[in-house]
Design a protein around this motif. Structure first.
Motif, short mmCIF file in Angstrom:
data_model
loop_
_atom_site.label_atom_id
_atom_site.label_comp_id
_atom_site.label_asym_id
_atom_site.label_seq_id
_atom_site.Cartn_x
_atom_site.Cartn_y
_atom_site.Cartn_z
N LEU A 1 36.71 28.54 49.81
CA LEU A 1 37.69 29.06 48.83
C LEU A 1 37.44 28.74 47.57
N ARG A 2 36.64 27.31 47.56
CA ARG A 2 36.39 26.84 46.05
C ARG A 2 35.09 27.55 45.59
N GLU A 3 34.18 27.91 46.68
CA GLU A 3 32.97 28.82 46.34
C GLU A 3 33.65 30.27 45.97
N PHE A 4 34.61 30.72 46.54
CA PHE A 4 34.84 32.09 45.92
C PHE A 4 35.33 32.09 44.53
N LEU A 5 36.22 31.18 44.29
CA LEU A 5 36.92 31.05 42.94
C LEU A 5 36.04 30.51 41.79
N LYS A 6 35.18 29.69 42.01
CA LYS A 6 34.24 29.26 41.04
C LYS A 6 32.97 29.84 40.79
N ALA A 7 32.70 30.87 41.55
CA ALA A 7 31.50 31.79 41.46
C ALA A 7 31.16 32.20 40.10
N GLY A 8 32.28 32.60 39.50
CA GLY A 8 31.90 33.06 37.97
C GLY A 8 31.50 34.59 38.07
N PHE A 9 31.14 35.20 37.05
CA PHE A 9 30.69 36.48 36.68
C PHE A 9 29.40 36.67 35.92
N CYS A 10 28.77 37.86 36.06
CA CYS A 10 27.58 38.12 35.17
C CYS A 10 27.86 39.25 34.55
N GLU A 11 27.73 39.26 32.99
CA GLU A 11 27.87 40.47 32.39
C GLU A 11 27.02 40.57 31.35
N ASP A 12 26.04 41.60 31.33
CA ASP A 12 24.85 41.88 30.14
C ASP A 12 23.99 40.74 30.19
N PHE A 13 23.48 40.24 31.78
CA PHE A 13 22.56 39.28 32.03
C PHE A 13 23.09 37.79 31.56
N THR A 14 24.42 37.64 31.12
CA THR A 14 24.88 36.43 30.86
C THR A 14 25.75 35.94 32.05
N PHE A 15 25.70 34.73 32.34
CA PHE A 15 26.59 34.17 33.17
C PHE A 15 27.94 33.50 32.52
N HIS A 16 28.84 33.70 33.19
CA HIS A 16 30.26 33.43 32.66
C HIS A 16 31.02 32.49 33.52
N PRO A 17 31.14 31.10 33.61
CA PRO A 17 32.00 30.30 34.54
C PRO A 17 33.18 30.83 34.68
N ALA A 18 33.97 30.62 35.85
CA ALA A 18 35.39 31.08 36.07
C ALA A 18 36.02 29.50 36.21
N ASN A 19 37.13 29.37 35.39
CA ASN A 19 37.85 28.05 35.51
C ASN A 19 39.15 28.45 35.96
N GLU A 20 39.59 29.69 36.02
CA GLU A 20 40.79 30.28 36.56
C GLU A 20 40.70 31.56 37.12
N GLY A 21 41.66 31.99 37.80
CA GLY A 21 41.72 33.54 38.36
C GLY A 21 40.68 33.79 39.27
N PHE A 22 40.58 34.97 39.82
CA PHE A 22 39.67 35.53 40.67
C PHE A 22 39.37 36.98 40.48
#
Length: 564
Positions: free
Chosen positions: A209-230
């Protein structure tokens, strides 16, 4: 576990999988999880969830569900899709050991919203979607057991029509005293849910579950970490959303009535003052531990006589002196929302414009799919006038297009070439072909104006993973298949004949997977197109029946009348 080892020993490729057996094995494991949860045996729940994740049947069905649905060809950041049978079977084998599993960031895309803004969606990689689907299988029996009685969004056998039907029942009653509606809107729900709350309250493997939540997202070839939400768009996201809001109905108390579809919910109270002074503070207190808050600009309180839009439907009590009874001041009607009707008319006009130079049968096929889907969705409410309005609008658009296409021809010539008469209406758009000396209709436009209104029966709040409830849910599938118009004429007849069930996998035909018509005796061997020689199958099942040489499966299909 014996079943898993047995299947692994005899199955060597994708087309030899016994889907019926896989569905049965998965249902058995899910019921064991449900029983352990009801006994509050957390250790047993964890053990059975682990057994499900490891099982060959669950892995097969997870791969099938992800690769066969409408988004199955949308790749994640790695650009991979599993299109071949070899790739799918290799993934099934690779999923057996998830001890080193690491989730990749999701690919951020934006889709337009009805208000002109854009909604962010996160598209995980195919492998991550399959792993999430596996854990969804293990989590959903518990989610259904914990679900609010009046929660209808993204639940098995529940849907929008249950939500609409329940609202109509409670608002149209002459004994109804709760005539004020609190339409609550949670601000940025999916990006804001607390990770810590989810890790503390969602009963699945915390590491995964932590892997799902903390995966983050990529937009315009830039990685954005996820500290909340999904991310909205992942297979497991709707169930996490439901479980995040489960308990809100009980929290509000019996003073209020409550209905929810995913993160959109309504609260019904006796007065505006009670909703403001009691319901709103309780909702805020419930949302606070989850790091959620209400969007006060979009949260509104209305009387049912004013009307309100919810889930693309319009609800309103119209004044009518002849219907005054008890607390009722008129007639309560549910209709398609005017915004949605206008949007659909614009879509139809755009379809005609795009296809104006193509053969008329191509245009009719595209329009029929849209008309059938839209009418199937809205035929459970007061929609007859709306359907007639759409039919007239489409006729005007098509006729105008044909006059422009044939500027030198008169109206009589256009009618004789493109229109036919059906049940008193002589302006039915169609494609005509000549067979010998006779003219036949190849395809004609679906007439939305003639669609019958079929009221929806409210689904009982039962757990579909409990075998004691199977007969009830099966009866609902049969009833829905009896009146469905979502498919074409022949397919609808087959759907009714087969009671909504695919004879290969024994699963529902109307759902997330495309369906195809199968000939018991192939046409190349003289098989006819009559109903007795046809079967309606899932696309995956149809391919399997066509290419598989497994004698065990073919014996089963032969016995069930799927092949000759």
């Amino acid at each position: 576990m014996k079943t898993r080892n047995y299947q692994r020993s005899i199955v060597n490729n994708w087309n030899d999988i016994n889907w019926n057996k896989a569905e049965t094995n998965l249902a058995d494991l899910q019921y064991k999880i449900l029983k352990a949860h009801r006994r509050e045996d957390c250790q047993k729940v964890s053990t059975m969830q682990h057994a499900l994740i490891k099982s060959f049947s669950a892995r097969c069905l997870a791969v099938r569900k992800v690769t066969s649905n409408k988004g199955g060809h949308s790749p994640g950041i790695d650009g991979k899709t599993y299109n071949t049978d070899i790739e799918k079977f290799e993934v099934i084998q690779a999923l057996y050991d998830l001890s080193e599993y690491k989730a990749d960031p999701v690919r951020r895309v934006y889709i337009p919203r009805p208000d002109g803004k854009k909604r962010p969606l996160g598209i995980p990689t195919m492998k991550d979607r399959i792993v999430q689907t596996l854990y969804l299988f293990a989590l959903d029996p518990i989610a259904e057991e914990q679900a609010d009685t009046r929660s209808y969004g993204f639940r098995k056998f529940h849907g929008v029509h249950d939500c609409v039907t329940y609202l109509k029942l409670i608002c149209s009653s002459y004994t109804a005293t709760r005539r004020h509606i609190l339409d609550a809107d949670i601000e940025q729900f999916f990006p804001s849910v607390s990770h810590q709350w989810l890790l503390d309250n969602i009963p699945i493997d915390k590491k995964i579950l932590r892997e799902f939540l903390k995966a983050g997202f990529c937009e315009d070839f830039t990685f954005h970490p996820a500290n909340e939400g999904f991310p909205q768009g992942s297979p497991i996201s709707p169930v996490l959303a439901n479980m995040s809001l489960n308990g809100l109905r009980e929290w509000l108390g019996d003073e209020f009535l409550f209905v929810r579809y995913a993160d959109d919910f309504l609260v019904l109270g006796k007065t505006k003052q009670v909703l403001e002074e009691k319901a709103l503070p309780r909702i805020r207190k419930f949302l606070e531990p989850r790091s959620l808050r209400l969007n006060l600009e979009k949260t509104q309180i209305k009387d049912i006589s004013e009307g309100f839009d919810y889930l693309s439907f319009n609800f309103r009590e119209y004044p009518d002196p002849t219907r005054i009874k008890g607390t009722k001041k008129g007639i309560f009607l549910v209709k398609p929302s005017s915004k949605n009707v206008k949007r659909f008319k614009r879509e139809l006009s755009e379809v005609v414009r795009i296809h104006r130079k193509l053969p008329i049968n191509v245009l009719i096929q595209v329009l029929n799919r849209k008309l059938r889907g839209w009418s199937e969705h809205y035929r459970t409410v007061t929609s007859q006038i709306t359907f007639s309005s759409i039919s007239y609008h489409l006729w005007k658009v098509c006729y105008r297009m044909l006059r422009k296409r044939h500027r030198t021809r008169n109206a009589t010539w256009i009618f004789n070439k493109y229109f036919t008469k059906v049940e008193g209406n002589k302006w039915i758009l169609c494609k005509k072909t000549m067979k010998g000396s006779e003219e036949e209709i190849e395809i004609k436009l679906f007439q939305i104006a003639y669609v019958d209104i079929k009221r929806h029966a409210l689904c009982l709040s039962l757990n579909p993973y409990d075998p004691t409830n199977y007969d009830y849910f099966q009866s609902r599938v049969i009833k829905k298949s009896r009146y469905s118009i979502f498919l074409g004429r022949v397919r609808s007849q087959l759907l009714k004949k087969q009671k909504g069930i695919c004879p290969v996998c024994n699963g529902k035909l109307v759902g997330w997977e495309d369906v195809e018509v199968h000939h018991v005796t192939p046409r190349k061997r003289g098989g006819s197109d009559k109903l007795k020689n046809l079967r309606l199958l899932h696309k995956t099942c149809h391919k399997q029946v066509t290419v598989s040489k497994n004698e065990y499966l073919r014996a089963i299909w032969r016995k069930n009348g799927i092949i000759d």
